[in-house]
Design a protein around this motif. Sequence first.
Motif, PDB file in Angstrom:
ATOM      1  N   ASN A  48      -4.091 -56.493  26.722  1.00 48.08           N
ATOM      2  CA  ASN A  48      -3.084 -57.467  26.716  1.00 48.08           C
ATOM      3  C   ASN A  48      -2.814 -58.066  25.316  1.00 48.08           C
ATOM      4  O   ASN A  48      -1.805 -58.812  25.536  1.00 48.08           O
ATOM      5  CB  ASN A  48      -3.231 -58.420  27.950  1.00 48.08           C
ATOM      6  CG  ASN A  48      -3.246 -57.776  29.368  1.00 48.08           C
ATOM      7  OD1 ASN A  48      -2.578 -56.945  29.414  1.00 48.08           O
ATOM      8  ND2 ASN A  48      -4.330 -58.505  30.203  1.00 48.08           N
ATOM      9  N   ASN A  49      -3.813 -58.264  24.436  1.00 48.55           N
ATOM     10  CA  ASN A  49      -3.609 -59.116  23.352  1.00 48.55           C
ATOM     11  C   ASN A  49      -4.092 -58.153  21.995  1.00 48.55           C
ATOM     12  O   ASN A  49      -4.100 -59.042  20.973  1.00 48.55           O
ATOM     13  CB  ASN A  49      -4.712 -59.953  23.449  1.00 48.55           C
ATOM     14  CG  ASN A  49      -4.328 -61.085  24.564  1.00 48.55           C
ATOM     15  OD1 ASN A  49      -3.510 -62.005  24.416  1.00 48.55           O
ATOM     16  ND2 ASN A  49      -5.154 -60.823  25.578  1.00 48.55           N
ATOM     17  N   TYR A  50      -3.897 -56.757  22.339  1.00 46.13           N
ATOM     18  CA  TYR A  50      -4.029 -56.224  20.912  1.00 46.13           C
ATOM     19  C   TYR A  50      -3.424 -56.367  19.769  1.00 46.13           C
ATOM     20  O   TYR A  50      -3.586 -55.839  18.697  1.00 46.13           O
ATOM     21  CB  TYR A  50      -4.301 -54.780  21.312  1.00 46.13           C
ATOM     22  CG  TYR A  50      -3.089 -53.908  21.774  1.00 46.13           C
ATOM     23  CD1 TYR A  50      -2.079 -53.230  20.794  1.00 46.13           C
ATOM     24  CD2 TYR A  50      -2.577 -54.094  23.109  1.00 46.13           C
ATOM     25  CE1 TYR A  50      -0.905 -52.872  20.796  1.00 46.13           C
ATOM     26  CE2 TYR A  50      -1.385 -53.317  23.314  1.00 46.13           C
ATOM     27  CZ  TYR A  50      -0.477 -52.939  22.245  1.00 46.13           C
ATOM     28  OH  TYR A  50       0.704 -52.308  22.755  1.00 46.13           O
ATOM     29  N   PHE A  51      -2.070 -56.507  20.228  1.00 48.52           N
ATOM     30  CA  PHE A  51      -1.103 -56.798  19.032  1.00 48.52           C
ATOM     31  C   PHE A  51      -0.988 -58.185  18.219  1.00 48.52           C
ATOM     32  O   PHE A  51      -0.293 -58.317  17.311  1.00 48.52           O
ATOM     33  CB  PHE A  51       0.484 -56.775  19.642  1.00 48.52           C
ATOM     34  CG  PHE A  51       0.280 -57.780  20.886  1.00 48.52           C
ATOM     35  CD1 PHE A  51       0.850 -59.092  20.795  1.00 48.52           C
ATOM     36  CD2 PHE A  51       0.217 -57.503  22.172  1.00 48.52           C
ATOM     37  CE1 PHE A  51       1.021 -60.018  21.691  1.00 48.52           C
ATOM     38  CE2 PHE A  51       0.374 -58.407  23.164  1.00 48.52           C
ATOM     39  CZ  PHE A  51       0.740 -59.618  23.025  1.00 48.52           C
ATOM     40  N   MET A  52      -1.815 -58.941  18.747  1.00 45.15           N
ATOM     41  CA  MET A  52      -2.206 -60.178  17.983  1.00 45.15           C
ATOM     42  C   MET A  52      -2.904 -59.499  16.441  1.00 45.15           C
ATOM     43  O   MET A  52      -3.898 -59.174  16.606  1.00 45.15           O
ATOM     44  CB  MET A  52      -3.019 -60.983  18.812  1.00 45.15           C
ATOM     45  CG  MET A  52      -2.345 -61.663  20.069  1.00 45.15           C
ATOM     46  SD  MET A  52      -3.498 -62.711  21.043  1.00 45.15           S
ATOM     47  CE  MET A  52      -4.025 -64.056  19.813  1.00 45.15           C
ATOM     48  N   HIS A  82      -9.109 -50.464  18.036  1.00 43.70           N
ATOM     49  CA  HIS A  82      -8.242 -49.542  17.152  1.00 43.70           C
ATOM     50  C   HIS A  82      -7.885 -48.510  17.988  1.00 43.70           C
ATOM     51  O   HIS A  82      -6.669 -47.869  17.822  1.00 43.70           O
ATOM     52  CB  HIS A  82      -9.360 -48.999  15.892  1.00 43.70           C
ATOM     53  CG  HIS A  82      -9.585 -50.032  14.688  1.00 43.70           C
ATOM     54  ND1 HIS A  82      -8.659 -50.798  14.382  1.00 43.70           N
ATOM     55  CD2 HIS A  82     -10.712 -50.006  14.077  1.00 43.70           C
ATOM     56  CE1 HIS A  82      -9.035 -51.599  13.442  1.00 43.70           C
ATOM     57  NE2 HIS A  82     -10.312 -51.153  13.181  1.00 43.70           N
ATOM     58  N   GLU A  83      -8.712 -48.085  18.876  1.00 41.60           N
ATOM     59  CA  GLU A  83      -8.255 -47.148  20.147  1.00 41.60           C
ATOM     60  C   GLU A  83      -6.832 -47.484  20.555  1.00 41.60           C
ATOM     61  O   GLU A  83      -6.027 -46.807  20.742  1.00 41.60           O
ATOM     62  CB  GLU A  83      -9.396 -46.623  21.008  1.00 41.60           C
ATOM     63  CG  GLU A  83     -10.195 -45.657  20.288  1.00 41.60           C
ATOM     64  CD  GLU A  83     -11.180 -45.212  21.452  1.00 41.60           C
ATOM     65  OE1 GLU A  83     -10.983 -45.560  22.495  1.00 41.60           O
ATOM     66  OE2 GLU A  83     -12.036 -44.140  21.232  1.00 41.60           O
ATOM     67  N   GLU A  84      -6.954 -48.638  21.175  1.00 36.78           N
ATOM     68  CA  GLU A  84      -5.831 -49.250  21.682  1.00 36.78           C
ATOM     69  C   GLU A  84      -4.626 -49.630  20.934  1.00 36.78           C
ATOM     70  O   GLU A  84      -3.499 -49.128  21.353  1.00 36.78           O
ATOM     71  CB  GLU A  84      -6.230 -50.621  22.456  1.00 36.78           C
ATOM     72  CG  GLU A  84      -7.121 -50.513  23.737  1.00 36.78           C
ATOM     73  CD  GLU A  84      -6.687 -49.644  24.821  1.00 36.78           C
ATOM     74  OE1 GLU A  84      -5.523 -49.798  25.213  1.00 36.78           O
ATOM     75  OE2 GLU A  84      -7.539 -48.831  25.433  1.00 36.78           O
ATOM     76  N   ARG A  85      -4.959 -50.014  19.809  1.00 35.56           N
ATOM     77  CA  ARG A  85      -3.677 -50.026  18.717  1.00 35.56           C
ATOM     78  C   ARG A  85      -2.967 -48.816  18.515  1.00 35.56           C
ATOM     79  O   ARG A  85      -2.019 -48.551  18.308  1.00 35.56           O
ATOM     80  CB  ARG A  85      -4.321 -50.899  17.550  1.00 35.56           C
ATOM     81  CG  ARG A  85      -4.599 -52.250  17.926  1.00 35.56           C
ATOM     82  CD  ARG A  85      -4.864 -53.057  16.648  1.00 35.56           C
ATOM     83  NE  ARG A  85      -4.959 -54.461  16.870  1.00 35.56           N
ATOM     84  CZ  ARG A  85      -5.370 -55.296  16.003  1.00 35.56           C
ATOM     85  NH1 ARG A  85      -5.995 -54.866  14.763  1.00 35.56           N
ATOM     86  NH2 ARG A  85      -5.204 -56.785  16.207  1.00 35.56           N
ATOM     87  N   MET A  86      -4.011 -47.641  18.235  1.00 40.76           N
ATOM     88  CA  MET A  86      -3.473 -46.352  17.927  1.00 40.76           C
ATOM     89  C   MET A  86      -2.708 -45.716  19.006  1.00 40.76           C
ATOM     90  O   MET A  86      -1.703 -45.125  18.908  1.00 40.76           O
ATOM     91  CB  MET A  86      -4.682 -45.470  17.499  1.00 40.76           C
ATOM     92  CG  MET A  86      -5.182 -45.785  15.895  1.00 40.76           C
ATOM     93  SD  MET A  86      -4.224 -45.877  14.555  1.00 40.76           S
ATOM     94  CE  MET A  86      -4.086 -47.448  14.390  1.00 40.76           C
ATOM     95  N   ALA A  87      -3.223 -45.961  20.183  1.00 37.70           N
ATOM     96  CA  ALA A  87      -2.470 -45.354  21.453  1.00 37.70           C
ATOM     97  C   ALA A  87      -1.210 -45.915  21.663  1.00 37.70           C
ATOM     98  O   ALA A  87      -0.252 -45.327  21.867  1.00 37.70           O
ATOM     99  CB  ALA A  87      -3.271 -45.737  22.600  1.00 37.70           C
ATOM    100  N   ALA A  88      -1.061 -47.359  21.229  1.00 35.90           N
ATOM    101  CA  ALA A  88       0.180 -47.976  21.345  1.00 35.90           C
ATOM    102  C   ALA A  88       1.235 -47.447  20.298  1.00 35.90           C
ATOM    103  O   ALA A  88       2.332 -47.361  20.489  1.00 35.90           O
ATOM    104  CB  ALA A  88       0.174 -49.599  21.182  1.00 35.90           C
ATOM    105  N   ALA A  89       0.598 -47.492  19.015  1.00 35.26           N
ATOM    106  CA  ALA A  89       1.419 -46.791  17.824  1.00 35.26           C
ATOM    107  C   ALA A  89       1.934 -45.498  18.046  1.00 35.26           C
ATOM    108  O   ALA A  89       3.355 -45.099  17.641  1.00 35.26           O
ATOM    109  CB  ALA A  89       0.719 -46.723  16.708  1.00 35.26           C
ATOM    110  N   CYS A  90       1.140 -44.480  18.730  1.00 36.09           N
ATOM    111  CA  CYS A  90       1.576 -43.184  19.022  1.00 36.09           C
ATOM    112  C   CYS A  90       2.809 -43.232  20.080  1.00 36.09           C
ATOM    113  O   CYS A  90       3.488 -42.682  19.911  1.00 36.09           O
ATOM    114  CB  CYS A  90       0.394 -42.277  19.545  1.00 36.09           C
ATOM    115  SG  CYS A  90      -0.841 -41.895  18.369  1.00 36.09           S
TER     116      CYS A  90
END
Length: 735
Positions: free
Chosen positions: A643-647, A683-691
Motif C-alpha cells: 500500500n505504500n511502496y510508491f513513497m 524492490h519486487e513490488e516496485r518492479m511489478a508495479a513498473a512492469c
Amino acid sequence: MKNTILKKFHNIFILYFVSILIVLAVSVYSLMHLFETATQKQLLSYGQIALDSDVLYINTITNSVKDIFDSISFDSQISKLLNYESIQASDLYLGLQRLRTYADSNVFIDSIYIYNRSDDTIYVSSPNALEAVYSPSDFYDEGASDLMEHYSAYKNMQPIFRRIEVTYPDESVSSYVSFIRYNTLKPTNHSDVVMINVKLDIFSQLLSSVPENNNRLLLFADSAGWYEVIAGSRASYSEHTIETVLQKLNEGSFDIRLEDKHYIVCSQRVMSSAIHIVLIADESTMSTITQAKGYSHSLMLLALLFAVCIIATISVIKRIIRINALHKSTMANLQKEKLELSFENKRRQILVYFHGNSSEEISDNDMADLCGLIGHENNASLRTVLILLSINSYHSKISLRYERVKDRNVLKYDICKTAEEVMSGFQVVCSTFDDNENCFFVVQKMEDQCGLIEALANVSNFIKEKYSVTATIFVSADTEFSKLPSSYAELSKHLPYKTLYEPGSIITSDMLDAREMFTCSIPDVLSRRLSQNILQLNVAMAILDLKEILEIISKGSYKSFQLNLFQLVVDLDDVLSKLQVNNGIEKTIYIDVLLYNLTSFETLDSIYKAFEAVILQAEQIVMQNKNSHQANIITQMQDIIRNNYFMKDFSIVIVSEQIGMNASYLGKLFKRSTGLTFIEFLHEERMAAACNLLETTDMKIVEIVSTVGYSDVPYFYKLFKKVNGCTPMSYRQKH
C-alpha cells in the motif's frame, strides 16, 4: 366404754396422721419454693458469669479496632492515602503496605477501607479484594461505598451490622460488623472516611457462653427491637419470644415464662454502650444444676406418703448430696474460667506496659504494679535481656488443630512454658505472648552470652520438634528492667528482618544494628544482564541473575531491601513491557499483582518464587503466541509495503512505527519468514508495479520511475535490467 376409747383413739390417730401430712406438705412446699428461688438466682448468676467472658472478648475486639483507628490517624504513610489528591507510586506502595500491615496485625480484623474523597478513590486491604485501589462505582462492596460517601447517619465507632456479597476467592454472603471514623470538624458528608470490618463469625468463634449443639441463643440487640443472632439455635425460639425478651432489656438479668417454657435472660451493654449482648436460655438446658427440678414432683409424692417418709428423706438427702456435687463441679468450671480471665487480664496488663511510651521509663507505681503481676522483686535497675520469639510458620496439621484464636493462644502459652523449662539455667523474670504470632521473655542478664544463644538454639529446635512450629528469635541488648518498653519497641520495629533470615535464626541486637548501617543496591551490570536475558528469553540465566540480585540486596538494611525490591519490580515491569512489545503481544503480564502481594511474603524464598513465576509466565506467553503472532506480523508488513511502496522515503522504520515494534527485529523476522530482506521484497513490488504500468499505460519512463517510488532514474534502469533482463523500453516493446 372400750368401744368409745377405741373410737376416740382412732379419731386422734386420724387427726395426727392428717396433721403430719399437712405439716409435711407445707414443709415440702416451702422447701421446694426455697429451692426453686435459689436455683433461679444461681442460674442467673451462672448465665451472667458466662456472659461476662463474652463481654471481655467483645470489648477486646472493640478496643483493638479503636487502637487500629488511632494508629492509622497518626501514620504518615496512611495520611498520604487519605489527604492527597494525587499520590506518587512509591507513596502508594508504602501506604498500601502499611494498610496491609494494619489489617494483618490483628486477627479480629477482616478488612480495612480508606475513602479519599478528594480523588474519589477507595484503598482496600481485604482477602476478598482482587485489587488494592477502586473507584466507588467499581467497588465490589457497594454498601460500604455508599455508607462512606453518606456517613451522616452514623457516629464514630458506632457498630454497623451489614451483609456483603463477595465473589473472591469464593462466591459467598458474609455478615460483618463495620466501624467508621471520620473528621467531625468537616461539613457533613465531606470528610475522608476509614472503615474497619470485623466478620460476625469471629464473635461466634470467640464467644463461649453458647457451646455447640446447645439449645441457647446469643444475639446483639438494641432497645428498638433490632437484633442479630451471633450463635445458638435460632429455630428453637419463636419471634414472639424474642420480641418479648427485647422489650425487657433494660431490666438487666431476669427470668421469664413464655409459651409453657421458663427462660433465663442475661444482658449487658457492649461496643461503647451502643448495643446489648443478650443470652437467652431454656432453663432445662442451662446447666446440670437444674436436673434437680425434674425430681421435685417425685420428692413431693414421696414426702406425702407417710409410710415411706424415711425412704423419701434418705432419697432427698442423697439427691441434695448429688446436687451439691454437681454444684461444686459447675462452680469449679466457673472458677477455671475466672482463672483464665484473670490470666488474660494479667497478660494484657503486661502488654500495656510493654506497649507503653518507649521514650519514658516506667513510673515507680507502674513498676510496683508490674512486679506484683509477674511476682518478681521490685528492682528497676535490674539488668535484663528481652527475647522475642516470632513464629514463622506452622505445620499444616498444627495449623488446623489450633485454628481458633483461643486454641492458638493455648499453643503460644505452651511454647512460653516450654521455653522456660529449656532455659532453666537462666533466671526468666517473666514470659507472655501478644495477639500476633509473637512470644517474649525477659531474662536476667548473665555474663555467659554465648550460653544464652546456645540455650535459645535449643528452644528453637525443641518447639520445632514438639509443636512443628518454626520461629525466628530476636535478642535485645541488655537494659535496665524499667527501660524494657524501649527494647520491646526496638525489637518490634525490626520484626520484618525475619524475612531476610532463614526460619529458626537467632538475631541479636548487634546483628540488627550492623544491618541498619549497611545499605545495598542492585549492581548495574546484573540489572542489565537480567534485562538482556529476559528480552532474549534466556530464562535459565535470568532466574540465576534474579537469585543473585536477591541475595545481594538481602544483605543490607530492611529499608534498603524494600527500596531495591521496589526498584526490581519497576525494572522487571519495564523489561517485560519491552518483551511484549517486541513480540507484538498485548499486555498480559501484570506486575501489579506481584507488587501488591510483596507485603504478604514472609520469606526470601517466597519472594524469589514470586519473581520466578512472573518470568516463567512471560516466557510461556511469548512462546504460545510466537508462531501465530509472527505470521500475522509478516502479513501486516506485506500489506503495508503493497500500500505504500510508491513513497520515495519508504523504509522499514515507517513499517515499524505503524506496527509498533522494533525495526531491527522486524527486519530479521521478515528475512527469517519469507527468505527475502525487506528491501528485496520492496524492490519486487516496485518492479511489478513498473512492469504493469509499462504494459497498460503510455506514461513516460521517467514518470513511471517516480510513480513506483524511485527518485534515481539510472538506478531504476540498472535494477530493472537486473530483475527483468532488459531495459524498460525493450520490455514495453515486447509487451
